[in-house]
Design an enzyme around this catalytic site. Sequence first.
Site, PDB file in Angstrom:
ATOM      1  N   LYS A 138      -8.236   7.991 -34.264  1.00 22.86           N
ATOM      2  CA  LYS A 138      -8.197   8.439 -33.323  1.00 22.86           C
ATOM      3  C   LYS A 138      -9.697   9.630 -32.858  1.00 22.86           C
ATOM      4  O   LYS A 138      -9.896  10.193 -33.687  1.00 22.86           O
ATOM      5  CB  LYS A 138      -6.529   9.957 -32.697  1.00 22.86           C
ATOM      6  CG  LYS A 138      -6.924   9.985 -31.717  1.00 22.86           C
ATOM      7  CD  LYS A 138      -5.995   9.253 -30.515  1.00 22.86           C
ATOM      8  CE  LYS A 138      -5.629  10.047 -29.340  1.00 22.86           C
ATOM      9  NZ  LYS A 138      -4.627   9.309 -27.955  1.00 22.86           N
ATOM     10  N   ASP A 178      -7.785  10.052 -23.834  1.00 19.63           N
ATOM     11  CA  ASP A 178      -6.596  10.759 -23.741  1.00 19.63           C
ATOM     12  C   ASP A 178      -6.544  11.939 -22.786  1.00 19.63           C
ATOM     13  O   ASP A 178      -7.378  11.853 -21.720  1.00 19.63           O
ATOM     14  CB  ASP A 178      -6.799  10.691 -25.347  1.00 19.63           C
ATOM     15  CG  ASP A 178      -5.138  11.176 -26.254  1.00 19.63           C
ATOM     16  OD1 ASP A 178      -4.343  11.168 -26.449  1.00 19.63           O
ATOM     17  OD2 ASP A 178      -4.740  12.435 -26.332  1.00 19.63           O
ATOM     18  N   ASN A 254      -2.970  11.413 -16.058  1.00 20.91           N
ATOM     19  CA  ASN A 254      -2.981  10.228 -15.997  1.00 20.91           C
ATOM     20  C   ASN A 254      -1.566   9.500 -16.612  1.00 20.91           C
ATOM     21  O   ASN A 254      -0.964   8.378 -15.752  1.00 20.91           O
ATOM     22  CB  ASN A 254      -3.399   9.645 -17.102  1.00 20.91           C
ATOM     23  CG  ASN A 254      -4.176   8.234 -17.398  1.00 20.91           C
ATOM     24  OD1 ASN A 254      -3.297   7.635 -17.836  1.00 20.91           O
ATOM     25  ND2 ASN A 254      -4.230   7.214 -16.124  1.00 20.91           N
TER      26      ASN A 254
HETATM   27  P1  NDP Z   1      -4.211  14.495 -19.242  1.00 15.58           P
HETATM   28  O1  NDP Z   1      -5.289  14.726 -19.733  1.00 15.58           O
HETATM   29  O2  NDP Z   1      -4.821  12.683 -18.339  1.00 15.58           O
HETATM   30  O3  NDP Z   1      -2.731  14.898 -18.672  1.00 15.58           O
HETATM   31  C1  NDP Z   1      -2.380  15.973 -19.645  1.00 15.58           C
HETATM   32  C2  NDP Z   1      -1.581  17.057 -18.384  1.00 15.58           C
HETATM   33  O4  NDP Z   1      -0.423  17.561 -20.114  1.00 15.58           O
HETATM   34  C3  NDP Z   1      -2.461  17.737 -17.804  1.00 15.58           C
HETATM   35  O5  NDP Z   1      -1.135  18.202 -16.698  1.00 15.58           O
HETATM   36  C4  NDP Z   1      -1.517  19.568 -18.276  1.00 15.58           C
HETATM   37  O6  NDP Z   1      -1.722  20.493 -18.084  1.00 15.58           O
HETATM   38  C5  NDP Z   1      -0.715  18.624 -19.711  1.00 15.58           C
HETATM   39  N1  NDP Z   1      -0.698  19.509 -20.706  1.00 15.58           N
HETATM   40  C6  NDP Z   1      -1.678  19.377 -21.669  1.00 15.58           C
HETATM   41  N2  NDP Z   1      -2.116  20.154 -23.005  1.00 15.58           N
HETATM   42  C7  NDP Z   1      -0.747  20.902 -22.570  1.00 15.58           C
HETATM   43  C8  NDP Z   1      -0.225  21.959 -23.064  1.00 15.58           C
HETATM   44  N3  NDP Z   1      -1.222  22.289 -24.541  1.00 15.58           N
HETATM   45  N4  NDP Z   1       0.857  22.640 -22.861  1.00 15.58           N
HETATM   46  C9  NDP Z   1       1.588  21.796 -21.632  1.00 15.58           C
HETATM   47  N5  NDP Z   1       1.058  21.300 -21.121  1.00 15.58           N
HETATM   48  C10 NDP Z   1      -0.099  20.757 -21.418  1.00 15.58           C
HETATM   49  O7  NDP Z   1      -3.849  13.360 -20.090  1.00 15.58           O
HETATM   50  P2  NDP Z   1      -2.976  11.195 -20.901  1.00 15.58           P
HETATM   51  O8  NDP Z   1      -2.012  12.081 -19.200  1.00 15.58           O
HETATM   52  O9  NDP Z   1      -4.027  10.627 -20.556  1.00 15.58           O
HETATM   53  O10 NDP Z   1      -2.208  12.562 -21.743  1.00 15.58           O
HETATM   54  C11 NDP Z   1      -1.088  12.499 -21.818  1.00 15.58           C
HETATM   55  C12 NDP Z   1      -0.131  12.494 -22.924  1.00 15.58           C
HETATM   56  O11 NDP Z   1       0.183  10.904 -23.151  1.00 15.58           O
HETATM   57  C13 NDP Z   1      -0.694  12.663 -24.575  1.00 15.58           C
HETATM   58  O12 NDP Z   1      -0.013  13.068 -25.435  1.00 15.58           O
HETATM   59  C14 NDP Z   1      -1.592  11.569 -24.518  1.00 15.58           C
HETATM   60  O13 NDP Z   1      -2.358  11.519 -25.924  1.00 15.58           O
HETATM   61  C15 NDP Z   1       0.187  10.505 -24.742  1.00 15.58           C
HETATM   62  N6  NDP Z   1      -1.237   9.687 -24.034  1.00 15.58           N
HETATM   63  C16 NDP Z   1      -1.569   8.735 -23.385  1.00 15.58           C
HETATM   64  C17 NDP Z   1      -2.172   7.796 -23.442  1.00 15.58           C
HETATM   65  C18 NDP Z   1      -3.453   6.937 -22.409  1.00 15.58           C
HETATM   66  O14 NDP Z   1      -3.249   6.613 -21.803  1.00 15.58           O
HETATM   67  N7  NDP Z   1      -4.109   8.006 -21.605  1.00 15.58           N
HETATM   68  C19 NDP Z   1      -1.925   6.989 -23.632  1.00 15.58           C
HETATM   69  C20 NDP Z   1      -1.088   7.335 -25.153  1.00 15.58           C
HETATM   70  C21 NDP Z   1      -0.810   7.959 -25.083  1.00 15.58           C
HETATM   71  P3  NDP Z   1      -3.228  21.104 -17.827  1.00 15.58           P
HETATM   72  O15 NDP Z   1      -3.741  20.153 -16.981  1.00 15.58           O
HETATM   73  O16 NDP Z   1      -2.586  22.460 -17.278  1.00 15.58           O
HETATM   74  O17 NDP Z   1      -4.236  21.055 -19.613  1.00 15.58           O
END
Ligand code: NDP
Length: 462
Positions: A138, A178, A254
């Site tokens: 990571k 991520d 995502n």
């Molecule tokens: P994105 O950046 O696309 O979206 C993240 C979302 O989570 C946004 O809506 C963001 O809100 C919110 N968010 C981020 N940080 C915080 C926080 N500290 N408190 C509250 N809300 C928060 O990320 P992904 O969708 O890619 O990833 C989301 C999760 O899924 C992560 O834990 C990631 O590790 C996990 N994951 C992702 C994969 C992937 O393929 N993308 C694969 C496996 C796991 P805001 O815009 O306001 O920051």
Amino acid sequence: MVQFVYKKKRGFMNKYLQKVLNEVKNKDNTEKEYIQAVEEVLSTIEPVIEKHPEYEKIALLERMVEPERLISFRVPYVKDNGQTVVHRGFRVQFSSLIGPYKGGLRFHPSVNQSIMKFLAFEQIFKNALTGLPIGGGKGGSDFDPKEKSDGEIMRFCQSFMTELQRHIGQDVDVPAGDIGVGEREIGYLFGQYKRIKDIYEGGVLTGKGLSYGGSLARKEATGFGLIYFMREMLKHNGSQSLAGKTVTISGAGNVAIYACQKAAEYGAKVVAMSDSKGCIYDKDGINLDLIKQIKEERRGRISEYLEARPQAQYFARENEDSPIWNIKADIALPCATQNELTLNSAKKLVENGVIAIGEGANMPCTKEATEYLLANNILVAPAKAANAGGVATSAIEMSQNSMRYYLTFEEVDKKLDSIMVNIFNSCKNAAEEYNLGNNYVAGANIAAFTKLAKAMEAQGIV
Ligand code: NDP
């Protein structure tokens, strides 16, 4: 069969496990997320360790909790106003036991060594569950891409890759996206890698754009995979289905967006989504096209949803307990970030009659929340298994790059679906083997650990 129930206060019955956990707590005492992730895994594998006393002599657990390599580096870039800013970059190459290091890059101000290590550690187990030849890693930076211009994002990504390129390669270490790293960032990172290495090495990054080597269905994979896992879990627990269920999904990124899409395709009604500032509740069902416009096209705030749907409600976040978990739902899908679902939130969900939790984000439930949910017979789809569809499809992207051949959307989606079914079955079988009922949290850890332990034993002391 003896039931090993780890209690935080009492500790382990098994002395070897206790010793390893104590060592991690002493050595890495400032890394709370990393300790939490290690404790979570160790707390579920006690019956396996009891069966294999020989692991202590070969320090199997000590090797499993120590990254093979941890790289930290300086990332300077110039802002549009001429100011130079310095960020910290990381790549944790945790384990190459079963394949090249593989895991995403996160750009978020909260990124630090502890968060990088916890994510890389969990990635090893997740990747083992996919059944594909990928190790665990990571990386990321404390850089915040929000409200930055395209030029600033590009210069930052180029600077980040100028260092990272020394450490990665399609057979060495393959990063992906991520939080804060999507197709735009992967494009800039890939361009810089190609410029420095003077080679088109398609498989060095995944989550690429479709015009230069990306895979169809990669964008959708984590969210779709989460719902495929949920479908299997419900099916095996009372022949339930997603149809007609009310769902809440935290995040609007995502993972959340494509979980919402697939859940709706299966006939569920998603009534709430969120971002870090608050959540929206739309009792008639979320309009996903509108969310995509706000989040994917405009990179806006979720509160903007109300401009087009004034009948919806917005609840601002006021403390660590996200307001989204106060909303009544049959299924809750935390898809934002680590520790976003606290014990308070878990209690609220149970009080409101939730039947299942699907972890789209990594480690979204605190340890206390998970324990509470399991104790109340709530089905929990653990992140390592339930969100593994993203990395599995990344591995399918790597295969396509090696073959110089592309699969159709339907072909990739079908493979993803069957991988998720296999992952669910591995969790279920491991839980059954150790008499743990439908505790898939333990099942996932045991299934992955068993595979990794075998690979470690086979490869000698390395
Ligand atoms: P994105 O950046 O696309 O979206 C993240 C979302 O989570 C946004 O809506 C963001 O809100 C919110 N968010 C981020 N940080 C915080 C926080 N500290 N408190 C509250 N809300 C928060 O990320 P992904 O969708 O890619 O990833 C989301 C999760 O899924 C992560 O834990 C990631 O590790 C996990 N994951 C992702 C994969 C992937 O393929 N993308 C694969 C496996 C796991 P805001 O815009 O306001 O920051």
